[in-house]
Design a protein around this motif. Structure first.
Motif, PDB file in Angstrom:
ATOM      1  N   ILE A  26      50.039 -47.403  11.131  1.00  0.00           N
ATOM      2  CA  ILE A  26      48.681 -47.128  11.612  1.00  0.00           C
ATOM      3  C   ILE A  26      48.516 -45.645  11.917  1.00  0.00           C
ATOM      4  O   ILE A  26      47.513 -45.016  11.545  1.00  0.00           O
ATOM      5  CB  ILE A  26      48.386 -47.986  12.860  1.00  0.00           C
ATOM      6  CG1 ILE A  26      48.290 -49.462  12.474  1.00  0.00           C
ATOM      7  CG2 ILE A  26      47.102 -47.524  13.546  1.00  0.00           C
ATOM      8  CD1 ILE A  26      48.195 -50.403  13.656  1.00  0.00           C
ATOM      9  N   GLU A  27      49.509 -45.040  12.598  1.00  0.00           N
ATOM     10  CA  GLU A  27      49.413 -43.621  12.953  1.00  0.00           C
ATOM     11  C   GLU A  27      49.348 -42.742  11.712  1.00  0.00           C
ATOM     12  O   GLU A  27      48.619 -41.734  11.685  1.00  0.00           O
ATOM     13  CB  GLU A  27      50.611 -43.218  13.812  1.00  0.00           C
ATOM     14  CG  GLU A  27      50.594 -41.754  14.228  1.00  0.00           C
ATOM     15  CD  GLU A  27      51.693 -41.401  15.202  1.00  0.00           C
ATOM     16  OE1 GLU A  27      52.151 -40.246  15.170  1.00  0.00           O
ATOM     17  OE2 GLU A  27      52.100 -42.274  15.996  1.00  0.00           O
ATOM     18  N   LEU A  28      50.105 -43.098  10.664  1.00  0.00           N
ATOM     19  CA  LEU A  28      50.162 -42.278   9.455  1.00  0.00           C
ATOM     20  C   LEU A  28      49.111 -42.668   8.423  1.00  0.00           C
ATOM     21  O   LEU A  28      49.057 -42.076   7.337  1.00  0.00           O
ATOM     22  CB  LEU A  28      51.556 -42.396   8.830  1.00  0.00           C
ATOM     23  CG  LEU A  28      52.708 -41.832   9.670  1.00  0.00           C
ATOM     24  CD1 LEU A  28      54.046 -42.150   9.015  1.00  0.00           C
ATOM     25  CD2 LEU A  28      52.549 -40.330   9.861  1.00  0.00           C
ATOM     26  N   ASN A  29      48.295 -43.681   8.749  1.00  0.00           N
ATOM     27  CA  ASN A  29      47.244 -44.157   7.837  1.00  0.00           C
ATOM     28  C   ASN A  29      47.846 -44.623   6.506  1.00  0.00           C
ATOM     29  O   ASN A  29      47.366 -44.294   5.418  1.00  0.00           O
ATOM     30  CB  ASN A  29      46.201 -43.061   7.582  1.00  0.00           C
ATOM     31  CG  ASN A  29      44.921 -43.616   6.973  1.00  0.00           C
ATOM     32  OD1 ASN A  29      44.588 -44.787   7.164  1.00  0.00           O
ATOM     33  ND2 ASN A  29      44.206 -42.780   6.229  1.00  0.00           N
ATOM     34  N   LEU A  30      48.934 -45.409   6.606  1.00  0.00           N
ATOM     35  CA  LEU A  30      49.599 -45.972   5.443  1.00  0.00           C
ATOM     36  C   LEU A  30      49.615 -47.492   5.566  1.00  0.00           C
ATOM     37  O   LEU A  30      49.489 -48.036   6.657  1.00  0.00           O
ATOM     38  CB  LEU A  30      51.053 -45.483   5.343  1.00  0.00           C
ATOM     39  CG  LEU A  30      51.294 -43.989   5.149  1.00  0.00           C
ATOM     40  CD1 LEU A  30      52.787 -43.695   5.290  1.00  0.00           C
ATOM     41  CD2 LEU A  30      50.791 -43.539   3.780  1.00  0.00           C
ATOM     42  N   THR A  31      49.810 -48.161   4.440  1.00  0.00           N
ATOM     43  CA  THR A  31      50.120 -49.583   4.532  1.00  0.00           C
ATOM     44  C   THR A  31      51.565 -49.723   4.999  1.00  0.00           C
ATOM     45  O   THR A  31      52.389 -48.816   4.807  1.00  0.00           O
ATOM     46  CB  THR A  31      49.959 -50.271   3.174  1.00  0.00           C
ATOM     47  OG1 THR A  31      50.930 -49.746   2.262  1.00  0.00           O
ATOM     48  CG2 THR A  31      48.560 -50.050   2.622  1.00  0.00           C
ATOM     49  N   GLN A  32      51.881 -50.855   5.608  1.00  0.00           N
ATOM     50  CA  GLN A  32      53.239 -51.043   6.094  1.00  0.00           C
ATOM     51  C   GLN A  32      54.228 -51.080   4.931  1.00  0.00           C
ATOM     52  O   GLN A  32      55.358 -50.602   5.060  1.00  0.00           O
ATOM     53  CB  GLN A  32      53.343 -52.322   6.925  1.00  0.00           C
ATOM     54  CG  GLN A  32      54.679 -52.458   7.644  1.00  0.00           C
ATOM     55  CD  GLN A  32      54.642 -53.510   8.735  1.00  0.00           C
ATOM     56  OE1 GLN A  32      53.598 -53.775   9.318  1.00  0.00           O
ATOM     57  NE2 GLN A  32      55.792 -54.097   9.023  1.00  0.00           N
ATOM     58  N   SER A  33      53.823 -51.610   3.806  1.00  0.00           N
ATOM     59  CA  SER A  33      54.722 -51.640   2.643  1.00  0.00           C
ATOM     60  C   SER A  33      54.998 -50.228   2.130  1.00  0.00           C
ATOM     61  O   SER A  33      56.131 -49.904   1.754  1.00  0.00           O
ATOM     62  CB  SER A  33      54.133 -52.503   1.528  1.00  0.00           C
ATOM     63  OG  SER A  33      52.889 -51.979   1.083  1.00  0.00           O
ATOM     64  N   ALA A  34      53.979 -49.351   2.144  1.00  0.00           N
ATOM     65  CA  ALA A  34      54.187 -47.965   1.708  1.00  0.00           C
ATOM     66  C   ALA A  34      55.122 -47.235   2.664  1.00  0.00           C
ATOM     67  O   ALA A  34      55.996 -46.462   2.247  1.00  0.00           O
ATOM     68  CB  ALA A  34      52.854 -47.239   1.608  1.00  0.00           C
ATOM     69  N   LEU A  35      54.953 -47.488   3.961  1.00  0.00           N
ATOM     70  CA  LEU A  35      55.841 -46.878   4.936  1.00  0.00           C
ATOM     71  C   LEU A  35      57.276 -47.366   4.734  1.00  0.00           C
ATOM     72  O   LEU A  35      58.225 -46.564   4.750  1.00  0.00           O
ATOM     73  CB  LEU A  35      55.366 -47.197   6.354  1.00  0.00           C
ATOM     74  CG  LEU A  35      56.256 -46.685   7.487  1.00  0.00           C
ATOM     75  CD1 LEU A  35      56.120 -45.179   7.631  1.00  0.00           C
ATOM     76  CD2 LEU A  35      55.913 -47.373   8.802  1.00  0.00           C
ATOM     77  N   SER A  36      57.446 -48.669   4.568  1.00  0.00           N
ATOM     78  CA  SER A  36      58.786 -49.232   4.371  1.00  0.00           C
ATOM     79  C   SER A  36      59.433 -48.662   3.116  1.00  0.00           C
ATOM     80  O   SER A  36      60.632 -48.354   3.100  1.00  0.00           O
ATOM     81  CB  SER A  36      58.712 -50.753   4.285  1.00  0.00           C
ATOM     82  OG  SER A  36      58.257 -51.314   5.510  1.00  0.00           O
TER      83      SER A  36
END
Length: 293
Positions: A26-36
């Motif tokens: 949420i902080e980085l404005n990414l989907t959780q899958s993209a962050l992972s």
């Protein structure tokens, strides 16, 4: 050999600070899958696991604890580079980012107002978050070890695995109920601050021939002062922790000096520039000298 990207480092630092992949996304404005995906790519590049994943979030692995300060430093340096070349970048040498402090309430009350005021003037883009809800030294140390805070403000004792920076000595004072006097008060009930198994104050008194056993043990200095006012016992408290005393309660120096050493703790290794700036100002809050002098 592939090298870590800045987006991967930013994902790692944010996840470590938040302790949650969803919050970091949420902080980085990414989907959780993209962050992972970014985190997995970084771990493959470094050939080590940086985060331990569990049902409630993520915590740093041993390798992650070593890597975090370096990743933070790289991101701070990038921010400094971007500000240095941008038009109207503001004060020369200004810092940005977030530094978290875990602290005893008493040390936050005495040391942080001046330090945070100077930091705000010198580095307006630097955010300092303070958690002063820690009543036990072990809780402050754990917060720093777990990368929940960059700096801990606490009582310093030998044998910790963190890097300690002593700031000063805080003398203990004697609180007496109305009408109580020495030496007779020593034979009356003793009210203890903190863990009843903590023997530092009783042992210090025992070295001078006084044997005291806690009749009450409380974590709130205000509650202790109220108990003293009610005649339930005497107390020995560090000067910095003293609340406004109820009517009739008297405060006296101990017949012999008993002090606690207080200061900051940080994780071992190189520190980001922003963390170093906060440490300088905390030292200045003790010495009364400007932190950048």
């Amino acid at each position: 050999m592939p090298e870590p990207t800045l987006s991967q480092l930013r994902a790692f630092v944010t996840a470590a600070r938040r302790g949650s992949l969803s919050a970091a996304a949420i902080e980085l404005n990414l989907t959780q899958s993209a962050l992972s995906h970014s985190l997995r790519a970084l771990e493959r590049t470094l050939n080590t696991a940086l985060l331990d994943r569990h049902g409630r979030g993520v915590t740093l692995s041993l390798a992650g604890q070593r890597a975090l300060p370096h990743a933070e430093q790289l991101l701070v340096s990038l921010g400094s580079l971007q500000r240095a070349v941008s038009p109207g970048h503001g004060t020369l040498g200004a810092l940005s980012g977030t530094v978290r402090i875990a602290s005893f309430p008493s040390l936050a009350r005495h040391l942080l107002p001046g330090a945070l005021g100077r930091l705000r003037r010198q580095h307006p883009d630097l955010t300092v978050l303070v958690d002063d809800a820690h009543l036990r030294r072990e809780a402050v140390i754990q917060a720093v070890q777990d990368a929940q805070a960059e700096i801990g403000l606490t009582q310093l004792l030998p044998g910790i695995s963190l890097t300690a920076h002593p700031l000063g000595e805080d003398p203990y004072l004697l609180l007496l109920p109305p009408g109580w006097t020495l030496p007779g008060a020593w034979q009356r009930p003793y009210i203890h601050l903190g863990d009843p198994h903590d023997r530092r104050v009783p042992d210090a008194l025992a070295r001078h021939g006084l044997r005291v056993t806690p009749h009450l043990s409380l974590n709130s200095e205000t509650a202790i002062a109220a108990m003293v006012a009610g005649g339930l016992g005497f107390a020995v408290l560090p000067r910095m922790t003293l609340p406004a005393l109820p009517p009739g309660v008297t405060c006296h120096p101990l017949p012999w000096p008993v002090t606690r050493t207080y200061g900051t703790v940080t994780r071992p290794g190189p520190l980001p520039a922003a963390t170093q700036a906060v440490l300088r100002e905390l030292c200045a809050a003790h010495t009364g000298q400007p932190g950048d002098r």
